[in-house]
Write an enzyme that holds these catalytic residues in place. Structure first.
Site, short mmCIF file in Angstrom:
data_model
loop_
_atom_site.label_atom_id
_atom_site.label_comp_id
_atom_site.label_asym_id
_atom_site.label_seq_id
_atom_site.Cartn_x
_atom_site.Cartn_y
_atom_site.Cartn_z
N SER A 8 49.02 38.39 50.75
CA SER A 8 48.17 38.67 49.58
C SER A 8 46.80 39.10 50.05
O SER A 8 46.10 38.34 50.74
CB SER A 8 48.04 37.42 48.71
OG SER A 8 46.94 37.60 47.83
N MET A 37 43.34 39.67 38.50
CA MET A 37 42.80 38.58 37.66
C MET A 37 41.70 39.12 36.76
O MET A 37 40.90 39.96 37.18
CB MET A 37 42.21 37.48 38.56
CG MET A 37 43.18 36.94 39.58
SD MET A 37 42.46 35.58 40.51
CE MET A 37 43.74 35.31 41.76
N HIS A 66 50.87 41.22 40.95
CA HIS A 66 50.96 39.97 40.20
C HIS A 66 49.85 39.98 39.15
O HIS A 66 48.68 39.85 39.48
CB HIS A 66 50.81 38.82 41.21
CG HIS A 66 50.73 37.45 40.60
ND1 HIS A 66 50.34 36.34 41.33
CD2 HIS A 66 50.99 37.00 39.34
CE1 HIS A 66 50.37 35.28 40.55
NE2 HIS A 66 50.74 35.64 39.34
N MET A 68 47.66 38.49 36.48
CA MET A 68 47.12 37.26 35.88
C MET A 68 46.06 37.70 34.88
O MET A 68 44.87 37.44 35.04
CB MET A 68 46.53 36.36 36.97
CG MET A 68 47.60 35.72 37.84
SD MET A 68 46.96 35.13 39.42
CE MET A 68 47.04 36.65 40.35
N MET A 137 54.83 29.81 40.75
CA MET A 137 53.50 29.52 41.27
C MET A 137 53.50 28.09 41.83
O MET A 137 53.83 27.14 41.13
CB MET A 137 52.44 29.60 40.15
CG MET A 137 52.07 30.99 39.70
SD MET A 137 51.55 32.12 41.01
CE MET A 137 50.14 31.29 41.73
N ASP A 175 54.48 31.57 45.48
CA ASP A 175 53.10 32.02 45.68
C ASP A 175 52.13 30.85 45.56
O ASP A 175 52.03 30.23 44.50
CB ASP A 175 52.81 33.08 44.59
CG ASP A 175 51.44 33.72 44.72
OD1 ASP A 175 50.70 33.40 45.67
OD2 ASP A 175 51.13 34.55 43.84
C1 DX5 Z 1 46.69 32.73 43.40
C2 DX5 Z 1 47.34 34.00 43.81
C3 DX5 Z 1 47.93 34.00 45.16
C4 DX5 Z 1 46.99 33.75 46.28
C5 DX5 Z 1 47.73 32.92 47.26
O1 DX5 Z 1 46.31 32.81 42.09
O2 DX5 Z 1 48.36 34.36 42.92
O3 DX5 Z 1 48.70 35.16 45.42
O4 DX5 Z 1 46.51 34.88 46.91
O5 DX5 Z 1 46.87 32.54 48.23
P1 DX5 Z 1 47.21 31.44 49.31
O6 DX5 Z 1 48.40 31.90 50.05
O7 DX5 Z 1 45.94 31.42 50.12
O8 DX5 Z 1 47.46 30.16 48.55
ZN ZN Z 2 49.72 36.08 43.53
#
Ligand code: DX5
Ligand code: ZN
Length: 218
Positions: A8, A37, A66, A68, A137, A175
């Site tokens: 990511s 996001m 992804h 959000m 998640m 994730d």
């Molecule tokens: C969180 C994201 C993830 C994030 C994961 O809201 O959806 O994709 O980048 O990061 P790590 O692997 O650092 O938990």
């Molecule tokens: Zn993500």
């Protein structure tokens, strides 16, 4: 199904995004995960379709977007046009998932539904026949570098069972908080796609870390 490692870029250094992406691509990353996001659905703001289009110019790897964000339906075409190969939308803020998932697929993009840590697997029982993948998640979405929520192990097992019964070609993605301490157990439980942000991009030796993670899942 081949197990895929999806760094990511949320945890990449944005002052040198191109170098960071090239580095993980050369090191064997399978997919680039892009976290979108909006400051409404989650308390953080990242980037939009224009940046995804630039990422698509930088790398030959597939892009996993992804979302959000609220009103995901308004932006699907923008992300598809930007080069997304996978797009996932959350169960929690999308009222018409059946329509939305099929709309994503109409662009030739793989469609996924995401569930937050507090959302049970059971809500997927109808939509699962439509999805190319489900994203579990394992942290509350919004930030990189959070701690893995252990109840996600059980959710993956329950989801794997549902998938075997209803749509065996549907992949499972996970994730949040993924690293060398949990990735093998998750792979053994049926996860196909592993998002890793901080574990990859904050590693001293990213190449060695990617090899370590890939060796653990394959
Ligand atoms: C969180 C994201 C993830 C994030 C994961 O809201 O959806 O994709 O980048 O990061 P790590 O692997 O650092 O938990
Ligand atoms: Zn993500």
């Amino acid at each position: 199904m081949k197990k895929l490692l999806c760094p990511s870029i949320l945890s990449a250094d944005f002052t040198k995004l191109k170098e960071d992406i090239k580095e993980v691509e050369a090191a064997g990353a399978d997919i680039i995960h892009c976290d979108i996001m909006d400051g409404h659905f989650v308390p953080n703001i990242t980037f939009g379709p224009d940046v995804v289009a630039k990422v698509n110019e930088i790398t030959d790897l597939p892009l996993d977007v992804h979302l959000m964000i609220d009103n995901s339906d308004k932006y699907i075409k923008n992300f598809a046009d930007a080069g997304a190969d996978y797009i996932s939308v959350h169960f929690e803020n999308n009222n018409h998932l059946h329509r939305l998932v099929n709309y994503i697929k109409s662009f030739g993009v793989k469609a996924g539904v995401v569930i937050n840590p507090a959302t049970p697997v059971s809500v997927l029982s109808e939509i699962i026949t439509e999805t190319d993948f489900i994203l579990v998640m394992s942290v509350n979405p919004g930030f990189g570098g959070q701690k893995f929520i252990k109840s996600s192990f059980g959710k993956v097992k329950e989801l794997k069972k549902m998938i075997s019964e209803k749509n065996p070609s549907c992949a499972i993605e996970i994730d949040g908080g993924i690293g060398e301490n949990n990735i093998k157990e998750l792979a053994d439980s049926g996860v196909d796609m592993f998002v890793a942000g901080a574990t990859v991009f904050k590693a001293k030796d990213r190449k060695a870390k990617i090899k370590e993670l890939k060796d653990l899942i394959n």
